[in-house]
Design an enzyme around this catalytic site. Sequence first.
Site, PDB file in Angstrom:
ATOM      1  N   LYS A 190      -7.900  -2.474   6.117  1.00  0.00           N
ATOM      2  CA  LYS A 190      -8.821  -3.135   5.504  1.00  0.00           C
ATOM      3  C   LYS A 190     -10.286  -2.873   5.799  1.00  0.00           C
ATOM      4  O   LYS A 190     -11.236  -2.713   4.967  1.00  0.00           O
ATOM      5  CB  LYS A 190      -8.607  -4.614   5.274  1.00  0.00           C
ATOM      6  CG  LYS A 190      -7.561  -4.927   4.445  1.00  0.00           C
ATOM      7  CD  LYS A 190      -7.630  -6.327   3.902  1.00  0.00           C
ATOM      8  CE  LYS A 190      -6.190  -6.802   3.913  1.00  0.00           C
ATOM      9  NZ  LYS A 190      -6.151  -8.135   3.937  1.00  0.00           N
ATOM     10  N   CYS A 248       2.799 -10.938  20.638  1.00  0.00           N
ATOM     11  CA  CYS A 248       1.803 -10.383  19.703  1.00  0.00           C
ATOM     12  C   CYS A 248       2.425 -10.860  18.144  1.00  0.00           C
ATOM     13  O   CYS A 248       3.590 -10.478  17.544  1.00  0.00           O
ATOM     14  CB  CYS A 248       1.933  -8.966  19.747  1.00  0.00           C
ATOM     15  SG  CYS A 248       0.901  -8.144  18.568  1.00  0.00           S
ATOM     16  N   HIS A 302      -1.687  -2.978  17.626  1.00  0.00           N
ATOM     17  CA  HIS A 302      -2.792  -4.111  16.940  1.00  0.00           C
ATOM     18  C   HIS A 302      -4.167  -4.072  17.571  1.00  0.00           C
ATOM     19  O   HIS A 302      -4.842  -4.565  16.783  1.00  0.00           O
ATOM     20  CB  HIS A 302      -2.072  -5.204  16.521  1.00  0.00           C
ATOM     21  CG  HIS A 302      -0.968  -4.956  15.572  1.00  0.00           C
ATOM     22  ND1 HIS A 302       0.445  -4.936  16.040  1.00  0.00           N
ATOM     23  CD2 HIS A 302      -0.584  -4.867  14.418  1.00  0.00           C
ATOM     24  CE1 HIS A 302       1.284  -4.999  14.983  1.00  0.00           C
ATOM     25  NE2 HIS A 302       0.608  -4.509  14.012  1.00  0.00           N
ATOM     26  N   CYS A 333       3.111  -8.062  15.436  1.00  0.00           N
ATOM     27  CA  CYS A 333       4.201  -7.242  15.684  1.00  0.00           C
ATOM     28  C   CYS A 333       5.465  -8.356  15.502  1.00  0.00           C
ATOM     29  O   CYS A 333       6.606  -7.882  15.240  1.00  0.00           O
ATOM     30  CB  CYS A 333       4.555  -6.652  17.251  1.00  0.00           C
ATOM     31  SG  CYS A 333       3.280  -5.417  17.637  1.00  0.00           S
ATOM     32  N   CYS A 344      -2.355  -5.598  22.508  1.00  0.00           N
ATOM     33  CA  CYS A 344      -1.329  -4.779  22.097  1.00  0.00           C
ATOM     34  C   CYS A 344      -1.700  -3.415  21.634  1.00  0.00           C
ATOM     35  O   CYS A 344      -2.499  -3.309  20.776  1.00  0.00           O
ATOM     36  CB  CYS A 344      -0.698  -5.534  20.850  1.00  0.00           C
ATOM     37  SG  CYS A 344       0.246  -4.761  19.668  1.00  0.00           S
ATOM     38  N   LYS A 363      -6.504   5.465  10.770  1.00  0.00           N
ATOM     39  CA  LYS A 363      -5.182   4.536  10.385  1.00  0.00           C
ATOM     40  C   LYS A 363      -5.727   3.738   9.094  1.00  0.00           C
ATOM     41  O   LYS A 363      -7.062   3.513   9.025  1.00  0.00           O
ATOM     42  CB  LYS A 363      -5.330   3.528  11.603  1.00  0.00           C
ATOM     43  CG  LYS A 363      -4.018   2.830  11.658  1.00  0.00           C
ATOM     44  CD  LYS A 363      -4.017   1.857  12.990  1.00  0.00           C
ATOM     45  CE  LYS A 363      -2.871   1.032  12.500  1.00  0.00           C
ATOM     46  NZ  LYS A 363      -2.582  -0.050  13.657  1.00  0.00           N
ATOM     47  N   HIS A 394       0.870  -1.396  -0.017  1.00  0.00           N
ATOM     48  CA  HIS A 394      -0.324   0.078  -0.017  1.00  0.00           C
ATOM     49  C   HIS A 394       0.701   1.276  -0.115  1.00  0.00           C
ATOM     50  O   HIS A 394       2.114   1.143  -0.200  1.00  0.00           O
ATOM     51  CB  HIS A 394      -0.985  -0.179   1.100  1.00  0.00           C
ATOM     52  CG  HIS A 394      -0.454  -0.149   2.423  1.00  0.00           C
ATOM     53  ND1 HIS A 394       0.474   0.656   3.122  1.00  0.00           N
ATOM     54  CD2 HIS A 394      -0.521  -1.128   3.527  1.00  0.00           C
ATOM     55  CE1 HIS A 394       0.908   0.384   4.127  1.00  0.00           C
ATOM     56  NE2 HIS A 394       0.138  -0.864   4.497  1.00  0.00           N
ATOM     57  N   HIS A 444       4.142   1.456   2.160  1.00  0.00           N
ATOM     58  CA  HIS A 444       5.269   0.937   1.814  1.00  0.00           C
ATOM     59  C   HIS A 444       6.008   1.577   0.573  1.00  0.00           C
ATOM     60  O   HIS A 444       7.126   1.726   0.400  1.00  0.00           O
ATOM     61  CB  HIS A 444       4.929  -0.575   1.214  1.00  0.00           C
ATOM     62  CG  HIS A 444       4.239  -1.646   2.294  1.00  0.00           C
ATOM     63  ND1 HIS A 444       2.909  -2.122   2.069  1.00  0.00           N
ATOM     64  CD2 HIS A 444       4.484  -1.999   3.372  1.00  0.00           C
ATOM     65  CE1 HIS A 444       2.587  -2.573   3.087  1.00  0.00           C
ATOM     66  NE2 HIS A 444       3.576  -2.746   3.986  1.00  0.00           N
TER      67      HIS A 444
HETATM   68  O1  ME8 Z   1       7.781  -4.432   9.761  1.00  0.00           O
HETATM   69  N1  ME8 Z   1       2.883   4.797   7.094  1.00  0.00           N
HETATM   70  O2  ME8 Z   1       7.223  -4.931   7.372  1.00  0.00           O
HETATM   71  P1  ME8 Z   1       5.877  -4.135   7.208  1.00  0.00           P
HETATM   72  C1  ME8 Z   1       4.151   5.027   6.678  1.00  0.00           C
HETATM   73  N2  ME8 Z   1       8.926  -7.103   7.820  1.00  0.00           N
HETATM   74  N3  ME8 Z   1       4.861   3.824   6.577  1.00  0.00           N
HETATM   75  C2  ME8 Z   1       4.321   2.875   6.414  1.00  0.00           C
HETATM   76  C3  ME8 Z   1       2.877   2.449   6.860  1.00  0.00           C
HETATM   77  C4  ME8 Z   1       2.160   3.719   7.038  1.00  0.00           C
HETATM   78  N4  ME8 Z   1       0.905   3.700   7.500  1.00  0.00           N
HETATM   79  N5  ME8 Z   1       2.709   1.242   6.955  1.00  0.00           N
HETATM   80  C5  ME8 Z   1       3.855   0.403   6.442  1.00  0.00           C
HETATM   81  C6  ME8 Z   1       7.804  -5.172   8.891  1.00  0.00           C
HETATM   82  N6  ME8 Z   1       4.822   1.366   6.298  1.00  0.00           N
HETATM   83  C7  ME8 Z   1       9.308  -6.015   8.813  1.00  0.00           C
HETATM   84  C8  ME8 Z   1      10.478  -5.298   8.428  1.00  0.00           C
HETATM   85  S1  ME8 Z   1      13.067  -5.049   8.139  1.00  0.00           S
HETATM   86  C9  ME8 Z   1      14.344  -6.063   8.316  1.00  0.00           C
HETATM   87  C10 ME8 Z   1      12.004  -6.208   8.448  1.00  0.00           C
HETATM   88  C11 ME8 Z   1       6.206   1.086   5.844  1.00  0.00           C
HETATM   89  O3  ME8 Z   1       5.523  -5.076   6.198  1.00  0.00           O
HETATM   90  C12 ME8 Z   1       7.133   1.703   6.630  1.00  0.00           C
HETATM   91  O4  ME8 Z   1       8.571   1.647   5.953  1.00  0.00           O
HETATM   92  O5  ME8 Z   1       5.160  -4.281   8.479  1.00  0.00           O
HETATM   93  C13 ME8 Z   1       7.476   0.338   7.701  1.00  0.00           C
HETATM   94  O6  ME8 Z   1       8.494   0.515   8.638  1.00  0.00           O
HETATM   95  C14 ME8 Z   1       7.103  -0.666   6.890  1.00  0.00           C
HETATM   96  O7  ME8 Z   1       6.213  -0.222   5.914  1.00  0.00           O
HETATM   97  C15 ME8 Z   1       6.615  -1.962   7.692  1.00  0.00           C
HETATM   98  O8  ME8 Z   1       6.625  -2.925   6.813  1.00  0.00           O
END
Ligand code: ME8
Length: 518
Positions: free
Chosen positions: A302, A126, A147, A129, A144, A299, A18, A21
């Site tokens: 879905k 969790c 979440h 997380c 949590c 926030k 989304h 990311h």
């Molecule tokens: O945490 N606003 O993966 P993840 C801004 N796999 N950025 C956002 C966001 C939002 N609402 N939602 C997601 C993980 N992001 C682990 C990481 S690294 C070794 C392992 C972005 O799929 C932002 O960069 O939950 C956040 O840190 C990341 O997606 C979390 O992605």
Amino acid sequence: MKKYYITTPIYYVNDKPHIGHAYTTIAADIAARWKKLQGFDVFFLTGTDEHGAKIVQSAQAKGKTPKELCDETSQYFKDAWALLNIDYSGFIRTTDQKHEKTVQLITQKLFDKQLIYKKQYEGLYCVHCEKFLAEKDLDENGCCPDHKKPPVIQSEENYFFKLSDFTEKLISMIEDPKHPQHLEVLPEARRNEILGKLRLGLEDISISRANLQWGIPLPFDATQTVYVWVDALINYISAIGYSDDTNTFEKYWPAEIHLMAKDILWFHSVIWPAILMGAGIPVHKSVYSHGFFTINGEKMSKTIGNIITPKELVDKFGTDASRYLAVSLIPFGPDGDISMQALSHKYNIDLANNLGNLISRTNKMTEKYFEGKIPDCQNFDDILTKKVAAILENGYGQAIESMQFHKAAEIFQQAITLINQQIENDAPWKLAKTDTVKLAQCLFSYFQSTALIAMYIAPFMPALSKKIWTLAGADGDFETVSKKYFADKIIPENGFCPRGNKIGNFGIMFPRIETDKK
Ligand code: ME8
């Protein structure tokens, strides 16, 4: 050649990509492209995080095997990045063999250095997380706080990493800029939070799971799999060949910057450096976390149905404008609220009105007065292009390098506004009747300054900037000329768009968008 290694988090494959990311990934791509233009040898890494309980649960819910889910969702991320023209150098999947090998190498090293021990543990976990929470971290409903779901009690014999051994080292390397292994944690407010937490002391962390098959087996006890966060963090070195003999690791490590949102800053500024120190590997140079987006004040979720996908963005604004808008609407660092309406509004002001207007009127006037050719004017002092260069040289590059993309966009808009104002002052449509020599000079300089604009905006809008360059009749390969310009900052004597060159038809590059609906 100077090197620059930049990374995004590797994203969980339980869900499709989304705008959150996309935000981090576009930011990293812009910084990487900018550094390449400055002559750096750049490695830009992204990828997907594919092990752990969360993926198993998601796969079960969707009636797939974990591997099927990983293959499918990892591809969604690749497709999204193709749609957004993300030019990564590596895409790591934690199910890649070379990654699994590196994770085993590193955990074995930690074990050999007696930084890993076994103990019985019971804690509140969790799954969303993928971490243990302390009682004090739970909200008033015992859930949590991120979440809003109750954690599960997990009780098993696990391997533990002696994180507590690193407390003092971490404090001094984060706090002291003169520390030989200084780790810069940005923004400053979050660095202070991290230091505050560190000063309370660290506890050792569990780094294995006894009852989870979907993970990488520990090399010294194959009945347990590596904790998903330890597995995931190691991607930053496995992807560049830590466990092979290609020399890429030696060339790029340590990373200049790990980008992420604030949710995972702790893992990158405490746990990751401790693992690296434990394994005897130099620590990355900086971590920079941005805020969390809300959509229209809520926030992204879905259930609410307010998720903005990369495809929705690109369908509405096109690839280049989506990249520009995603990072320029709110500052990198604090939380921010976005909406399709706010993005559309910025699109209309910055792109349709300002840049679009500049391109379309210079195009039309050249067609009308000079048969679509760069005017063959006398040599003259092109003050306008010099002024535009001065604006762009003042802080634009620093803004990108410090991830302040909204600031870079502001400077960029100032430069365009200056040219548009100059056009108003010159009033070429009047000069056409009174002073054709001046008219030719004016149009000549609008093109030179537009070509300069194209070079600077290339990291944000790689395809459109190249198109503008070509249609403006500029000479030479766009990237080669840009690199040369950024190296010496010399505007060629005959400009970028030589006299007599034919310009193309720009058409309407940024059609206006209705802003009263989503
Ligand atoms: O945490 N606003 O993966 P993840 C801004 N796999 N950025 C956002 C966001 C939002 N609402 N939602 C997601 C993980 N992001 C682990 C990481 S690294 C070794 C392992 C972005 O799929 C932002 O960069 O939950 C956040 O840190 C990341 O997606 C979390 O992605």
